[in-house]
Design a protein around this motif. Structure first.
Motif, PDB file in Angstrom:
ATOM      1  N   PRO A  13      32.251  30.592  26.110  1.00  0.00           N
ATOM      2  CA  PRO A  13      32.889  31.267  26.113  1.00  0.00           C
ATOM      3  C   PRO A  13      34.750  30.499  26.234  1.00  0.00           C
ATOM      4  O   PRO A  13      34.102  30.477  27.878  1.00  0.00           O
ATOM      5  N   PRO A  14      35.681  30.773  25.773  1.00  0.00           N
ATOM      6  CA  PRO A  14      37.362  30.165  26.117  1.00  0.00           C
ATOM      7  C   PRO A  14      37.180  31.425  27.632  1.00  0.00           C
ATOM      8  O   PRO A  14      38.274  30.361  28.055  1.00  0.00           O
ATOM      9  N   ARG A  19      39.049  30.651  32.867  1.00  0.00           N
ATOM     10  CA  ARG A  19      39.034  30.773  34.781  1.00  0.00           C
ATOM     11  C   ARG A  19      39.355  29.871  35.074  1.00  0.00           C
ATOM     12  O   ARG A  19      40.002  29.713  36.268  1.00  0.00           O
ATOM     13  N   LEU A  20      39.083  28.254  34.525  1.00  0.00           N
ATOM     14  CA  LEU A  20      38.566  26.954  35.561  1.00  0.00           C
ATOM     15  C   LEU A  20      40.283  26.887  35.479  1.00  0.00           C
ATOM     16  O   LEU A  20      40.170  25.761  36.168  1.00  0.00           O
ATOM     17  N   LEU A  21      40.950  26.891  34.050  1.00  0.00           N
ATOM     18  CA  LEU A  21      42.183  26.647  34.825  1.00  0.00           C
ATOM     19  C   LEU A  21      43.184  26.889  36.318  1.00  0.00           C
ATOM     20  O   LEU A  21      44.043  26.646  36.375  1.00  0.00           O
ATOM     21  N   LEU A  36      39.427  22.370  26.774  1.00  0.00           N
ATOM     22  CA  LEU A  36      40.331  23.591  25.912  1.00  0.00           C
ATOM     23  C   LEU A  36      40.919  22.645  24.458  1.00  0.00           C
ATOM     24  O   LEU A  36      40.359  23.005  23.342  1.00  0.00           O
ATOM     25  N   LEU A  37      41.476  21.621  24.275  1.00  0.00           N
ATOM     26  CA  LEU A  37      41.840  20.997  23.599  1.00  0.00           C
ATOM     27  C   LEU A  37      41.256  20.034  22.728  1.00  0.00           C
ATOM     28  O   LEU A  37      41.782  20.306  21.269  1.00  0.00           O
ATOM     29  N   TYR A 135      33.315  17.029  29.955  1.00  0.00           N
ATOM     30  CA  TYR A 135      33.092  17.695  28.556  1.00  0.00           C
ATOM     31  C   TYR A 135      32.492  19.376  29.074  1.00  0.00           C
ATOM     32  O   TYR A 135      31.478  18.598  29.102  1.00  0.00           O
ATOM     33  N   ASN A 136      32.779  20.035  28.900  1.00  0.00           N
ATOM     34  CA  ASN A 136      32.468  21.539  28.883  1.00  0.00           C
ATOM     35  C   ASN A 136      32.046  22.357  28.615  1.00  0.00           C
ATOM     36  O   ASN A 136      32.291  23.558  28.397  1.00  0.00           O
ATOM     37  N   ASN A 137      31.541  21.550  27.180  1.00  0.00           N
ATOM     38  CA  ASN A 137      30.881  21.994  26.324  1.00  0.00           C
ATOM     39  C   ASN A 137      29.516  21.937  25.394  1.00  0.00           C
ATOM     40  O   ASN A 137      29.685  20.431  26.133  1.00  0.00           O
TER      41      ASN A 137
END
Length: 432
Positions: A13-14, A19-21, A36-37, A135-137
């Motif tokens: 989920p976004p 939160r990781l930012l 995200l980008l 890449y986290n997804n």
């Protein structure tokens, strides 16, 4: 005008990536930002393809699998084909897990629900591994399944979780079956359907009953250093994690806790990954209330209710349809129907009076009422109703036969990882 979102269906989920930012680790912050980008860029590409109908159809292949290696580039074009149905097994663990995960999911739909791949027409199953760097997804983009390797600090290789693979492919099934719009309640229901069938594929592959299963989604995607059980818990929404990295799991488990969020990308299109906890909990309660294998009666009820749904179906409508489907398949007042009704009641949704009190001449098997108040073409639905009445009688007779056979079969014969569950016959009849 109804608003739609041609979104990538991502497992993470976004709100977790945002939160990781805030992480103290520059490496973690950079990986989250890149994820995200690149997800936003790919979302735009999908929207463009959908608008112009580019690459949205392919010759049926009976669910043929092909795995491609993106070689840590942030694009699918140019990825190298590394494993096919006819080729030798790969030595790359990610390739092997993706290939096997696609195969197990394909086999589940074929054997349990008599469905020929994602679109029920033999759609090919293409998987892309090693997408981008850190890449986290993992996502389904309407055509193929794409896996990141994770940043190695918070997330690991996304091919490691079978229910994640099955979750993403289920988005494709939902897209072809009901087209649930990916925002607000219909979007949360879309996410829930993927959690449901992601879990069922895992239960089926392990031969687990509803009571034996952990009901966790994505338990394998975190590195050992992260204090989290999983991404979501269907058994206990809101308890999957509670740590400094992500905060507390925000999923509600009942309508009184429904989370109101903006219908925007930043708001997760109205909280589709958050409010899915409510129908998730309803399915878990239904499955444990009925007992036995969740992919049998509960899974069949949910699948047929999905088939009777449309793009804007919301929680109340879907609850009513599961209640009606339970009656159509197992009889009025059956254990299955009572379990469905009680499950929805426990999450704060009561079956509507129109569903609980069907009137003569307005009954449509497995769907809403037939008539002007239902807003449908009564003539067409009346014909369909007659057809479904005939099928229901056949289902009832077959159900008795299956019940007699199950008494002489072992659990593995009745529906283990490679067996055909009793409800496979029911699903085949219902799909005819």
């Amino acid at each position: 005008m109804t608003r739609t979102c041609r979104c990538l269906n991502c497992i993470i989920p976004p709100h977790l990536l945002r939160r990781l930012l805030e992480s103290e680790s520059r490496e973690v912050r950079q990986a989250a930002m890149n994820t995200l980008l690149n997800s936003a860029r790919l979302r735009g590409q999908r929207s463009l393809r959908a608008t112009f109908g580019i690459g949205l159809s392919a010759a049926p292949t009976d669910g043929r699998r092909s795995i491609f290696d993106c070689e840590n580039r942030a694009r699918i074009a140019g990825a190298v084909l590394v494993q096919t149905e006819q080729g030798e097994a790969s030595r790359d663990t990610s390739v092997t897990r993706a290939f096997e995960g696609l195969g197990t999911t394909r086999q589940f739909y074929r054997e349990v629900l008599n469905r020929n791949s994602i679109d029920d027409r033999g759609m090919r199953l293409d998987g892309y591994v090693h997408f981008d760097t850190s890449y986290n997804n993992a996502f389904w983009d309407g055509q193929q399944m794409v896996f990141g390797d994770g940043d190695g600090v918070v997330f690991t290789d996304f091919t490691s979780s079978l229910d994640v693979i099955a979750h993403e492919l289920a988005h494709g099934v939902t897209e072809h079956v009901a087209g649930l719009e990916y925002h607000l309640q219909s979007g949360a229901l879309n996410e829930s359907m993927s959690d449901v069938f992601g879990s069922l594929v895992k239960h089926w592959s392990l031969g687990q009953t509803a009571d034996q299963a952990d009901w966790l989604i994505g338990a394998e995607v975190f590195t050992p250093g992260v204090d989290a059980d999983a991404l979501r818990s269907m058994k206990a929404p809101g308890t999957a994690y509670d740590n400094d990295t992500f905060g507390k799991d925000p999923q509600p488990d009942r309508m009184s806790k429904f989370v109101q969020l903006p219908d925007t990308e930043e708001g997760d299109w109205g909280g589709v990954h958050i409010n899915s906890g409510i129908p998730n909990k309803a399915f878990h309660l239904t499955a444990t209330g009925i007992g036995g294998y969740a992919w049998e009666a509960p899974g069949l009820i949910w699948y047929e209710a999905l088939r009777a749904s449309g793009p804007t179906t919301e929680f109340q409508e879907f609850a009513d349809r599961t209640y009606l489907m339970a009656e159509d398949l197992y009889g009025a007042g059956s254990i299955e129907q009572q379990a469905v009704q009680d499950a929805w009641r426990q999450v704060g949704i009561r079956i509507s009076r129109t569903a609980a009190r069907r009137r003569p001449g307005q009954r449509r098997k497995g769907d809403l009422l037939v008539g002007e108040e239902a807003g449908y073409d009564g003539g067409a639905l009346a014909a369909l109703s007659r057809q479904m009445e005939t099928l229901s009688a056949q289902v009832h007779a077959l159900s008795k036969e299956v019940s007699a056979l199950k008494g002489d079969r072992t659990p593995s014969e009745a529906g283990g990882p490679r067996g055909r569950p009793a409800n496979a016959k029911l699903g085949r009849l219902a799909n005819s």
